[in-house]
Motif scaffolding. Sequence first.
Motif, PDB file in Angstrom:
ATOM      1  N   ASP A 193       0.846  -1.188   0.000  1.00 54.82           N
ATOM      2  CA  ASP A 193       0.000   0.000   0.000  1.00 54.82           C
ATOM      3  C   ASP A 193       0.884   1.242   0.000  1.00 54.82           C
ATOM      4  N   ASP A 194       0.239   2.398   0.003  1.00 56.61           N
ATOM      5  CA  ASP A 194       0.984   3.647  -0.141  1.00 56.61           C
ATOM      6  C   ASP A 194       1.957   3.876   1.009  1.00 56.61           C
ATOM      7  N   GLU A 195       1.531   3.601   2.239  1.00 59.21           N
ATOM      8  CA  GLU A 195       2.411   3.826   3.380  1.00 59.21           C
ATOM      9  C   GLU A 195       3.618   2.894   3.336  1.00 59.21           C
ATOM     10  N   GLU A 196       3.403   1.648   2.977  1.00 59.29           N
ATOM     11  CA  GLU A 196       4.525   0.715   2.889  1.00 59.29           C
ATOM     12  C   GLU A 196       5.498   1.127   1.786  1.00 59.29           C
ATOM     13  N   ARG A 197       4.970   1.622   0.697  1.00 55.68           N
ATOM     14  CA  ARG A 197       5.866   2.045  -0.388  1.00 55.68           C
ATOM     15  C   ARG A 197       6.650   3.289   0.005  1.00 55.68           C
ATOM     16  N   ARG A 198       6.038   4.145   0.804  1.00 53.06           N
ATOM     17  CA  ARG A 198       6.789   5.298   1.308  1.00 53.06           C
ATOM     18  C   ARG A 198       7.887   4.846   2.268  1.00 53.06           C
ATOM     19  N   VAL A 199       7.631   3.790   3.026  1.00 56.98           N
ATOM     20  CA  VAL A 199       8.672   3.237   3.898  1.00 56.98           C
ATOM     21  C   VAL A 199       9.860   2.783   3.061  1.00 56.98           C
ATOM     22  N   VAL A 200       9.590   2.025   2.006  1.00 52.59           N
ATOM     23  CA  VAL A 200      10.663   1.503   1.154  1.00 52.59           C
ATOM     24  C   VAL A 200      11.416   2.645   0.490  1.00 52.59           C
ATOM     25  N   ILE A 201      10.692   3.614  -0.030  1.00 54.24           N
ATOM     26  CA  ILE A 201      11.343   4.752  -0.697  1.00 54.24           C
ATOM     27  C   ILE A 201      12.208   5.526   0.284  1.00 54.24           C
ATOM     28  N   ASN A 202      11.726   5.719   1.508  1.00 57.29           N
ATOM     29  CA  ASN A 202      12.505   6.470   2.484  1.00 57.29           C
ATOM     30  C   ASN A 202      13.717   5.704   3.009  1.00 57.29           C
ATOM     31  N   SER A 203      13.749   4.397   2.792  1.00 60.35           N
ATOM     32  CA  SER A 203      14.928   3.642   3.204  1.00 60.35           C
ATOM     33  C   SER A 203      16.131   3.938   2.317  1.00 60.35           C
ATOM     34  N   ILE A 204      15.878   4.336   1.058  1.00 61.34           N
ATOM     35  CA  ILE A 204      16.980   4.668   0.145  1.00 61.34           C
ATOM     36  C   ILE A 204      17.001   6.136  -0.246  1.00 61.34           C
ATOM     37  N   GLY A 205      15.929   6.864   0.042  1.00 63.17           N
ATOM     38  CA  GLY A 205      15.843   8.253  -0.375  1.00 63.17           C
ATOM     39  C   GLY A 205      17.006   9.133   0.058  1.00 63.17           C
ATOM     40  N   PRO A 206      17.490   9.022   1.308  1.00 65.89           N
ATOM     41  CA  PRO A 206      18.580   9.911   1.742  1.00 65.89           C
ATOM     42  C   PRO A 206      19.960   9.535   1.207  1.00 65.89           C
ATOM     43  N   VAL A 207      20.109   8.348   0.600  1.00 65.65           N
ATOM     44  CA  VAL A 207      21.463   7.896   0.263  1.00 65.65           C
ATOM     45  C   VAL A 207      21.682   7.629  -1.220  1.00 65.65           C
ATOM     46  N   TRP A 208      20.625   7.517  -2.019  1.00 65.09           N
ATOM     47  CA  TRP A 208      20.808   7.070  -3.397  1.00 65.09           C
ATOM     48  C   TRP A 208      21.693   8.020  -4.199  1.00 65.09           C
ATOM     49  N   ASP A 209      21.523   9.345  -3.990  1.00 58.27           N
ATOM     50  CA  ASP A 209      22.281  10.290  -4.811  1.00 58.27           C
ATOM     51  C   ASP A 209      23.767  10.257  -4.475  1.00 58.27           C
ATOM     52  N   GLY A 210      24.095  10.102  -3.187  1.00 56.31           N
ATOM     53  CA  GLY A 210      25.503   9.959  -2.831  1.00 56.31           C
ATOM     54  C   GLY A 210      26.100   8.680  -3.380  1.00 56.31           C
ATOM     55  N   ASN A 211      25.316   7.595  -3.367  1.00 58.33           N
ATOM     56  CA  ASN A 211      25.807   6.330  -3.907  1.00 58.33           C
ATOM     57  C   ASN A 211      26.050   6.407  -5.406  1.00 58.33           C
ATOM     58  N   GLN A 212      25.211   7.157  -6.106  1.00 57.55           N
ATOM     59  CA  GLN A 212      25.346   7.240  -7.554  1.00 57.55           C
ATOM     60  C   GLN A 212      26.614   7.974  -7.973  1.00 57.55           C
ATOM     61  N   VAL A 213      27.220   8.709  -7.047  1.00 58.59           N
ATOM     62  CA  VAL A 213      28.483   9.386  -7.351  1.00 58.59           C
ATOM     63  C   VAL A 213      29.554   8.381  -7.772  1.00 58.59           C
ATOM     64  N   TRP A 214      29.474   7.141  -7.251  1.00 62.25           N
ATOM     65  CA  TRP A 214      30.449   6.125  -7.655  1.00 62.25           C
ATOM     66  C   TRP A 214      30.385   5.882  -9.157  1.00 62.25           C
ATOM     67  N   LEU A 215      29.165   5.860  -9.719  1.00 63.24           N
ATOM     68  CA  LEU A 215      29.015   5.664 -11.161  1.00 63.24           C
ATOM     69  C   LEU A 215      29.538   6.864 -11.932  1.00 63.24           C
ATOM     70  N   ILE A 216      29.228   8.058 -11.444  1.00 62.30           N
ATOM     71  CA  ILE A 216      29.701   9.272 -12.108  1.00 62.30           C
ATOM     72  C   ILE A 216      31.219   9.335 -12.073  1.00 62.30           C
ATOM     73  N   THR A 217      31.806   8.978 -10.922  1.00 59.11           N
ATOM     74  CA  THR A 217      33.263   8.975 -10.796  1.00 59.11           C
ATOM     75  C   THR A 217      33.892   7.938 -11.716  1.00 59.11           C
ATOM     76  N   ALA A 218      33.249   6.764 -11.829  1.00 59.51           N
ATOM     77  CA  ALA A 218      33.769   5.731 -12.742  1.00 59.51           C
ATOM     78  C   ALA A 218      33.756   6.232 -14.182  1.00 59.51           C
ATOM     79  N   GLY A 219      32.679   6.935 -14.573  1.00 61.45           N
ATOM     80  CA  GLY A 219      32.635   7.512 -15.918  1.00 61.45           C
ATOM     81  C   GLY A 219      33.712   8.550 -16.126  1.00 61.45           C
TER      82      GLY A 219
END
Length: 382
Positions: A45-71
């Motif tokens: 449901d919507d609340e559970e999906r917000r839980v899942v999204i918030n588990s990665i929401g604060p960190v995904w952009d910092g993690n993606q820097v590894w891909l940008i740095t590799a490029g």
Amino acid sequence: MIFTFDYETLKLIWWLFVGVLLIGFAVTDGFDLGVAALLPFIARDDEERRVVINSIGPVWDGNQVWLITAGGALFAAWPLVYAAAFSGLYFALLLVLLALILRPVGFDFRSKIADPRWRSFWDWALFAGGAVPALVFGVAFGNLFRGVPFHYDEMLRPAYTGSFWQLLNPYALLAGIVSLAMLVLHGALYAQLRTDEPIAGRARRAAAIAGAVYLAAFALAGAWLAYGIAGLRLTSLPDPNGVLTPLMKSVEKAPGAWLANYTAHPWLWAAPLAGFAGAALAMLAGVARRPGLGLAASGLAAAGTILTAGFALFPFVLPSSTDLRSSLTLWDATSSHWTLQIMFWAVVVFLPIVLAYTAWAYRKLRGKVTVAQIRSQTHSAY
């Protein structure tokens, strides 16, 4: 006086550095991709999906820097690889880019409107933003073993003679399944670690399925590579310590050549063993409700998988299927000695800082995300 390495050593060091960056991306942003790919399936449901999204929401952009740095490292350390790959594989890379763009847009736009149809659309967009890159990265690695249809003319101008659809050959698609299952396993363990029941229970079951698919696909891909695909090997090469161009070497195709490094150096088998053992341990740890151990084990599986491919390809970086001599290796695709030296010291200084900051950030963000937290933080949570 700054210590300097000889050119040959720097070429080898930068092969290792690029591998480290790819592993860093798989281990960190890999679980973000895996969680996004699981979003419609482990949250009901919507609340559970917000839980899942918030588990990665604060960190995904910092993690993606590894891909940008590799490029960026690919552009600076291996400019010929960057030019040939990013030109010839343009549509595949564009597909990955468009899928990755869906993540920040989905995170920010999903909660703007309370309409269930609106939110469902962005949930599936986030699914695509996780599953498509995970699949395409594997397809790209699979095509390296088949060879990419490009060549250099006498003026060293690269020409790509293939199409996007040629990249979707059976072996490359199998490698894509390996990659997708590996990252879904990694993401499922992360979701189990960061969420409560019933989401954690669904993530646990997803980890078992993804782990089984990964083990089967990884074993099949290895057997296919050993017995069904002829590999490349160098037959002549000028002094690796010198300035080389791609057409200065001789290359031949031979059955089983992709396993030649493993035959010559048996200790390299530690890489595929790490892949198998890491995935098996991750599955067991998930079932035993020890997701922290499982996440570390799935990270080991990801590292082992990437190293397995890298060790098999060595010293090739971008093999050619149309002109074997045009295949790019770590010896003849690199930047100048001085460029590699400057970049080396930049990595020595800044990589520990990045690792320390990342460890600090994850320590501050540790703990579970729950439905109760989502209900109490309506204005700040995704």
